[in-house]
Design a protein around this motif. Sequence first.
Motif, PDB file in Angstrom:
ATOM      1  N   GLU A  84      -3.740  27.008  39.278  1.00 27.02           N
ATOM      2  CA  GLU A  84      -3.918  26.273  38.171  1.00 27.02           C
ATOM      3  C   GLU A  84      -2.406  25.849  37.681  1.00 27.02           C
ATOM      4  N   PRO A  85      -2.276  24.848  36.823  1.00 25.64           N
ATOM      5  CA  PRO A  85      -1.110  24.509  36.298  1.00 25.64           C
ATOM      6  C   PRO A  85      -0.308  25.459  35.583  1.00 25.64           C
ATOM      7  N   VAL A  86       0.818  25.733  35.726  1.00 28.89           N
ATOM      8  CA  VAL A  86       1.696  26.552  35.110  1.00 28.89           C
ATOM      9  C   VAL A  86       2.846  26.017  34.342  1.00 28.89           C
ATOM     10  N   SER A  87       3.008  26.200  33.226  1.00 28.01           N
ATOM     11  CA  SER A  87       4.164  25.524  32.424  1.00 28.01           C
ATOM     12  C   SER A  87       5.188  26.712  31.941  1.00 28.01           C
ATOM     13  N   LEU A  88       6.393  26.692  32.385  1.00 29.22           N
ATOM     14  CA  LEU A  88       7.359  27.653  31.879  1.00 29.22           C
ATOM     15  C   LEU A  88       8.591  26.900  31.069  1.00 29.22           C
ATOM     16  N   MET A  89       9.069  27.705  30.292  1.00 28.72           N
ATOM     17  CA  MET A  89       9.889  27.100  29.137  1.00 28.72           C
ATOM     18  C   MET A  89      11.395  27.943  29.321  1.00 28.72           C
ATOM     19  N   HIS A  90      12.296  27.320  29.425  1.00 29.48           N
ATOM     20  CA  HIS A  90      13.722  27.979  29.186  1.00 29.48           C
ATOM     21  C   HIS A  90      14.102  27.461  27.933  1.00 29.48           C
ATOM     22  N   VAL A  91      15.214  28.288  27.142  1.00 26.52           N
ATOM     23  CA  VAL A  91      15.495  27.956  25.838  1.00 26.52           C
ATOM     24  C   VAL A  91      17.167  28.098  25.996  1.00 26.52           C
ATOM     25  N   CYS A  92      17.480  27.075  26.852  1.00 29.43           N
ATOM     26  CA  CYS A  92      19.140  27.114  26.871  1.00 29.43           C
ATOM     27  C   CYS A  92      19.509  25.775  27.767  1.00 29.43           C
ATOM     28  N   GLY A  93      20.492  24.969  27.087  1.00 27.98           N
ATOM     29  CA  GLY A  93      20.899  23.760  27.423  1.00 27.98           C
ATOM     30  C   GLY A  93      21.716  23.862  28.836  1.00 27.98           C
ATOM     31  N   SER A  94      22.357  25.206  28.983  1.00 28.57           N
ATOM     32  CA  SER A  94      23.058  25.408  30.424  1.00 28.57           C
ATOM     33  C   SER A  94      22.065  25.739  31.449  1.00 28.57           C
ATOM     34  N   HIS A  95      20.944  26.095  31.195  1.00 29.67           N
ATOM     35  CA  HIS A  95      19.693  26.278  32.027  1.00 29.67           C
ATOM     36  C   HIS A  95      19.348  24.609  32.416  1.00 29.67           C
ATOM     37  N   GLU A  96      19.170  23.851  31.536  1.00 32.60           N
ATOM     38  CA  GLU A  96      19.014  22.482  31.886  1.00 32.60           C
ATOM     39  C   GLU A  96      19.771  21.774  32.449  1.00 32.60           C
ATOM     40  N   GLN A  97      20.993  21.837  32.193  1.00 26.30           N
ATOM     41  CA  GLN A  97      22.181  21.349  33.073  1.00 26.30           C
ATOM     42  C   GLN A  97      22.044  21.671  34.432  1.00 26.30           C
ATOM     43  N   ALA A  98      21.911  23.040  34.915  1.00 27.05           N
ATOM     44  CA  ALA A  98      21.876  23.473  36.272  1.00 27.05           C
ATOM     45  C   ALA A  98      20.337  22.723  36.849  1.00 27.05           C
ATOM     46  N   ILE A  99      19.345  22.719  36.066  1.00 28.43           N
ATOM     47  CA  ILE A  99      18.138  22.335  36.840  1.00 28.43           C
ATOM     48  C   ILE A  99      18.316  20.847  37.100  1.00 28.43           C
ATOM     49  N   ALA A 100      18.880  19.955  36.060  1.00 27.10           N
ATOM     50  CA  ALA A 100      18.968  18.604  36.364  1.00 27.10           C
ATOM     51  C   ALA A 100      20.222  18.262  37.192  1.00 27.10           C
ATOM     52  N   LYS A 101      21.311  18.778  37.278  1.00 28.93           N
ATOM     53  CA  LYS A 101      22.610  18.557  37.930  1.00 28.93           C
ATOM     54  C   LYS A 101      22.241  18.835  39.486  1.00 28.93           C
ATOM     55  N   PHE A 102      21.517  19.804  39.797  1.00 28.21           N
ATOM     56  CA  PHE A 102      21.267  20.248  41.187  1.00 28.21           C
ATOM     57  C   PHE A 102      19.768  19.878  41.667  1.00 28.21           C
ATOM     58  N   GLY A 103      19.198  19.148  40.894  1.00 30.78           N
ATOM     59  CA  GLY A 103      17.947  18.485  41.170  1.00 30.78           C
ATOM     60  C   GLY A 103      16.885  19.613  41.557  1.00 30.78           C
ATOM     61  N   LEU A 104      16.826  20.698  40.602  1.00 31.72           N
ATOM     62  CA  LEU A 104      15.832  21.714  41.115  1.00 31.72           C
ATOM     63  C   LEU A 104      14.457  21.293  40.690  1.00 31.72           C
ATOM     64  N   ARG A 105      14.005  20.557  39.870  1.00 34.50           N
ATOM     65  CA  ARG A 105      12.791  20.139  39.768  1.00 34.50           C
ATOM     66  C   ARG A 105      12.062  19.551  41.081  1.00 34.50           C
ATOM     67  N   SER A 106      13.060  18.934  41.712  1.00 36.22           N
ATOM     68  CA  SER A 106      12.477  18.434  43.099  1.00 36.22           C
ATOM     69  C   SER A 106      12.193  19.630  44.196  1.00 36.22           C
ATOM     70  N   MET A 107      12.416  20.487  43.806  1.00 36.30           N
ATOM     71  CA  MET A 107      12.009  22.103  44.818  1.00 36.30           C
ATOM     72  C   MET A 107      10.830  22.451  44.098  1.00 36.30           C
ATOM     73  N   LEU A 108      10.389  21.990  42.819  1.00 29.28           N
ATOM     74  CA  LEU A 108       9.140  22.587  42.444  1.00 29.28           C
ATOM     75  C   LEU A 108       7.857  22.185  42.922  1.00 29.28           C
ATOM     76  N   PRO A 109       6.968  23.127  43.053  1.00 28.82           N
ATOM     77  CA  PRO A 109       5.588  22.720  43.650  1.00 28.82           C
ATOM     78  C   PRO A 109       5.007  21.961  42.577  1.00 28.82           C
ATOM     79  N   ASP A 110       3.842  21.087  43.156  1.00 26.13           N
ATOM     80  CA  ASP A 110       2.894  20.377  42.182  1.00 26.13           C
ATOM     81  C   ASP A 110       2.388  21.449  41.246  1.00 26.13           C
ATOM     82  N   GLY A 111       2.056  20.987  40.111  1.00 21.71           N
ATOM     83  CA  GLY A 111       1.638  22.005  39.137  1.00 21.71           C
ATOM     84  C   GLY A 111       2.354  22.879  38.332  1.00 21.71           C
TER      85      GLY A 111
END
Length: 351
Positions: free
Chosen positions: A14-41
């Motif tokens: 089933e779909p899973v939604s996680l939340m981080h609470v830090c701009g530095s985490h968002e920088q790492a996720i965006a800069k290194f394209g980590l969302r492209s590694m996340l599975p559907d859902g």
Amino acid sequence: MADRLETLMADIDEPVSLMHVCGSHEQAIAKFGLRSMLPDGLSVRMGPGCPVCVTNMPEVDEAVAIAEQGATVATYGDMFRVPGTKKSLADARADGASVEVVYSASEAVELAAANPEEEIVFFATGFETTAAPTAAILDADPPANFSVLSAHKYVPPAMEVVAEMPDVDIDGFLAAGHAATITGYGLFEPFVETYELPIVVGGFEPIDVLLAIERLLEYVRDGKAGLENAYPRCVSKAGNEQALETMWDVFETVPGEWRGIAEIPGANLVLRDPYAEYDARRRFDVEPVDDGPDPLTEQCICGDIMAGKADPDECDLFGEECTPSNPVGACMVSSEGTCKIWDEYGGHPNL
């Protein structure tokens, strides 16, 4: 790691939604394209983790009012262009006010010591990571011409508000490793017990972020709430006890409005009475005239973005009327703001 995340999601089904609470985490996720590694859902969204972004307009207005009274306002670079109700500090300086960009609270104290005839006001922003250094300089008997306009925030109450929002369905939180270096990860035990959601404290290298996501998914798969420190090289359960003692000696929590989100009980840090002589709100007239926000500002959805309800590319202003060179909302100003990060790394930073 991508295969491991895929396997975990297949077990959850089933779909899973996680939340981080830090701009530095968002920088790492965006800069290194980590969302492209996340599975559907699986989605990972940024919550209220940018202290500049949650600084409320009236707080910026207070800093502008002080600068216009003739004091020198010193603040971090990210705050310089954050819009208030009518002006930013950059606008105030363009109109002749004295505004200085500093890199630390101690640098603001050095500015006061070097200019004893001037009133130097440190417009202090940030979460526990920067509140502790602000407390340390106030505890060290700074010059008489130095004062602090505190816009410091305390993160745990904001996480509680997000967890209670009926239209925000979060399955787990990735907590910021640098803040937990100060507070310790044990701080989150009451949250986990109350809201029955997992929290994993994570670092900021790509492998740190992915490890934290993996551990959160394991909790979700097992239907358990738990607390884990996935950043043990920096974070302990107790945190920096000396820094915490000083921080709570200097500051106390009060209710406060977080820009675009809500009034949050116990989420703003203000100076205690023993430090009243250094409180800029008591030293200056900081009641600026409120003529209401600019109509364009009212279209900004920064609040929904920071609450995890929307992504930047869902805002009609994103990349059009609102750009880093002409920001409408605070999320486009700060290097830790989701809109600024997404603009830098190309819209939806999913590679």
